[in-house]
Design an enzyme around this catalytic site. Structure first.
Site, PDB file in Angstrom:
ATOM      1  N   TYR A   1     -50.535 109.976 -13.416  1.00 24.11           N
ATOM      2  CA  TYR A   1     -50.000 111.186 -12.636  1.00 24.11           C
ATOM      3  C   TYR A   1     -49.950 111.602 -13.460  1.00 24.11           C
ATOM      4  O   TYR A   1     -50.049 112.022 -14.527  1.00 24.11           O
ATOM      5  CB  TYR A   1     -48.872 110.891 -11.594  1.00 24.11           C
TER       6      TYR A   1
ATOM      7  N   TYR B   1     -47.778 109.298 -22.529  1.00 24.13           N
ATOM      8  CA  TYR B   1     -47.258 110.968 -22.244  1.00 24.13           C
ATOM      9  C   TYR B   1     -47.754 112.086 -23.120  1.00 24.13           C
ATOM     10  O   TYR B   1     -47.932 112.463 -24.181  1.00 24.13           O
ATOM     11  CB  TYR B   1     -45.415 110.729 -22.414  1.00 24.13           C
TER      12      TYR B   1
ATOM     13  N   PHE C   1     -44.180 119.756 -15.873  1.00 21.59           N
ATOM     14  CA  PHE C   1     -45.664 118.558 -16.398  1.00 21.59           C
ATOM     15  C   PHE C   1     -44.928 118.020 -16.962  1.00 21.59           C
ATOM     16  O   PHE C   1     -44.669 118.045 -17.851  1.00 21.59           O
ATOM     17  CB  PHE C   1     -46.056 120.673 -16.780  1.00 21.59           C
ATOM     18  N   GLU C   2     -45.795 117.227 -16.885  1.00 20.55           N
ATOM     19  CA  GLU C   2     -46.150 115.963 -17.318  1.00 20.55           C
ATOM     20  C   GLU C   2     -47.208 115.155 -16.732  1.00 20.55           C
ATOM     21  O   GLU C   2     -47.647 115.042 -15.141  1.00 20.55           O
ATOM     22  CB  GLU C   2     -44.474 115.282 -17.368  1.00 20.55           C
ATOM     23  N   ILE C   3     -48.254 114.974 -18.067  1.00 20.45           N
ATOM     24  CA  ILE C   3     -49.157 114.101 -17.269  1.00 20.45           C
ATOM     25  C   ILE C   3     -48.697 112.481 -18.146  1.00 20.45           C
ATOM     26  O   ILE C   3     -48.595 112.891 -19.505  1.00 20.45           O
ATOM     27  CB  ILE C   3     -50.622 114.500 -17.797  1.00 20.45           C
TER      28      ILE C   3
END
Length: 491
Positions: free
Chosen positions: A293, A321, A378-380
């Site tokens: 995500y 992460y 913001f994180e993927i």
């Protein structure tokens, strides 16, 4: 957007050429001795110029001479190029001279698409990929909803390449927690994510809310998103006080924090949000089919073109992460978080990875928390990490203490501490190339050549990475990375 097309009604001649070219494509796909469209792509790649370099002495961007006064390619130029591709005629390639790299890539992508469609028709497996686009996910066929082809405008030098083939995409989605009243701030965020990245990949988008989304919210967001859109109602148990919380104690805490002028100190909804993002968003059934995500919030900006699949980068490079900004937390919001973390680790030492990133979040071997964390707006990340045994146990331990309500624990330090302790540090990735901004803090690539080539709209003077309140300098040092040459000018 107008697409590159060789099958329009420009003239009887072109209609005749269309029939001939279709026959050539089928012949190419069914005869091993013919030139394949994969060879066409290889031929094209040999023509693409090497990236220009900046002048290290002056720091100025070197604009390629051919771009300074370059004539604009016409539809006929692009059609001529496609004719040459399909005919296998490698003498001349005159049409490529006026085409930009993006136009050439888009033209090749459409030739591949034509070839694939003809192959499927020949095998009796036509999947309807040529159906009309632009519908919302609720009205699309599965093929349209998953990856409706986005083709560049033939008359535009800024047209983008076709979408990545569905078999190359990873199981990923954008995730947004938003309220109905945030719609018009949110669609600006969606628009910039689509323009800078997702129009090339068409990843899905999951929207979550603690109340039902309005029809206006669904209509506008589905119109902007290139992938499927999904709308979820958060279960009450994920957005309410658990049974063990003393409501009077929680109210007194909010009152005291308001008096102390702590940001969001008296907000109940903010606490529910932080607890939800810490322990529940990844449990929503709408996310069950995904492994990755990308979190997007209202009011964010992305300033640079992202010409690669960030999800696929994470997967292919064994990352878990990813972040863009690191910062110090407000100590008064988490006075007991680190002690509870140490208590959990003492009881569960098996969860701490031997190659952890403890020295990023603690300057004394774990005795105290230095407040550094990854800014989680913001994180993927890989959803498997949150779903795993270590993180679930950690969250449930923290949740039982009541700290989300008796204090004001943010999901950012909770996520960051978990990633730093339970992951090997090699699986944490800093995206230095996004040009991301959220309210007052932003990241801007410092290299001028990169900003030129990726059409960045940010000012490097606003970059937060190496400022005093940031943890960027520590991240580079503890990860053993070389800082960009320009960093000394932006401290």
């Amino acid at each position: 957007m107008k697409g590159l097309t060789l099958f329009g009604s420009r003239s009887p001649y072109l209609k005749y050429v269309a029939v001939v070219l279709t026959v050539l494509v089928i012949y190419t796909l069914t005869h091993h001795g013919a030139t394949s469209y994969m060879d066409i792509n290889k031929e094209l790649q040999q023509q693409v110029k090497q990236p220009q370099q900046s002048d290290p002495a002056s720091g100025k961007v070197q604009v390629p001479e051919q771009l300074k006064h370059k004539p604009k390619a016409s539809v006929e130029d692009i059609e001529k190029f496609q004719e040459q591709l399909l005919s296998g005629d490698k003498t001349g390639w005159e049409a490529t001279e006026l085409l930009s790299e993006e136009e050439r890539l888009a033209a090749v992508a459409q030739v591949k698409e034509w070839a694939q469609l003809n192959k499927e028709k020949q095998n009796g497996k036509d999947n309807g990929a040529g159906a009309g686009a632009g519908e919302s996910a609720q009205g699309q066929s599965p093929q349209q909803a998953e990856s409706a082809p986005a083709v560049a405008d033939a008359g535009s030098a800024s047209g983008s390449a076709s979408t990545v083939a569905s078999n190359e995409k990873v199981k990923a989605t954008f995730v947004t927690l938003a309220r109905n009243q945030e719609l018009y701030d949110l669609i600006k965020s969606i628009r910039v994510v689509e323009d800078r990245f997702n129009h090339k990949y068409n990843y899905d988008w999951v929207f979550l809310n603690d109340v039902e989304f309005t029809q206006e919210f669904k209509d506008l967001t589905s119109a902007i998103c290139s992938g499927k859109t999904k709308y979820g109602l958060i279960p009450k148990e994920h957005w309410s006080y658990p049974d063990w919380i003393d409501l009077n104690k929680a109210a007194e805490s909010r009152k005291k924090m308001k008096e102390d002028k702590i940001i969001y100190g008296d907000s109940e909804s903010y606490r529910h949000m932080c607890r939800f993002e810490s322990g529940f968003f990844w449990r929503n059934p709408l996310l069950d089919e995904y492994e990755w995500y990308w979190r997007v919030e209202p009011g964010i900006e992305i300033h640079c073109d992202l010409n690669y699949d960030l999800f696929k980068y994470m997967q292919d490079n064994d990352k878990v992460y990813g972040f863009t900004i690191s910062i110090h937390e407000f100590e008064k919001t988490i006075p007991t978080l680190w002690q509870h973390t140490k208590d959990f680790i003492e009881k569960n030492p098996q969860y701490v990875d031997k190659d952890n990133f403890l020295d990023f979040i603690s300057d004394d071997g774990g005795k105290t928390y230095n407040l550094c964390h990854f800014w989680s707006n913001f994180e993927i990340a890989n959803l498997k990490f949150w779903r795993g045994e270590a993180y679930k146990a950690y969250f449930e331990y923290l949740d039982a203490t009541g700290g989300f309500f008796y204090e004001r624990w943010g999901d950012a330090p909770v996520h960051s501490i978990a990633a730093a302790l339970f992951l090997p540090k090699s699986k944490i990735h800093y995206f230095e190339d996004v040009g991301y901004r959220h309210h007052v803090y932003g990241q801007c690539p410092l290299n001028p050549q990169y900003r030129y080539e990726h059409k960045c709209s940010c000012n490097p003077k606003d970059d937060f990475t190496f400022r005093g309140y940031s943890c960027g300098k520590k991240y580079y040092e503890k990860m053993g990375l070389t800082k960009p040459a320009e960093w000394v000018n932006y401290q």
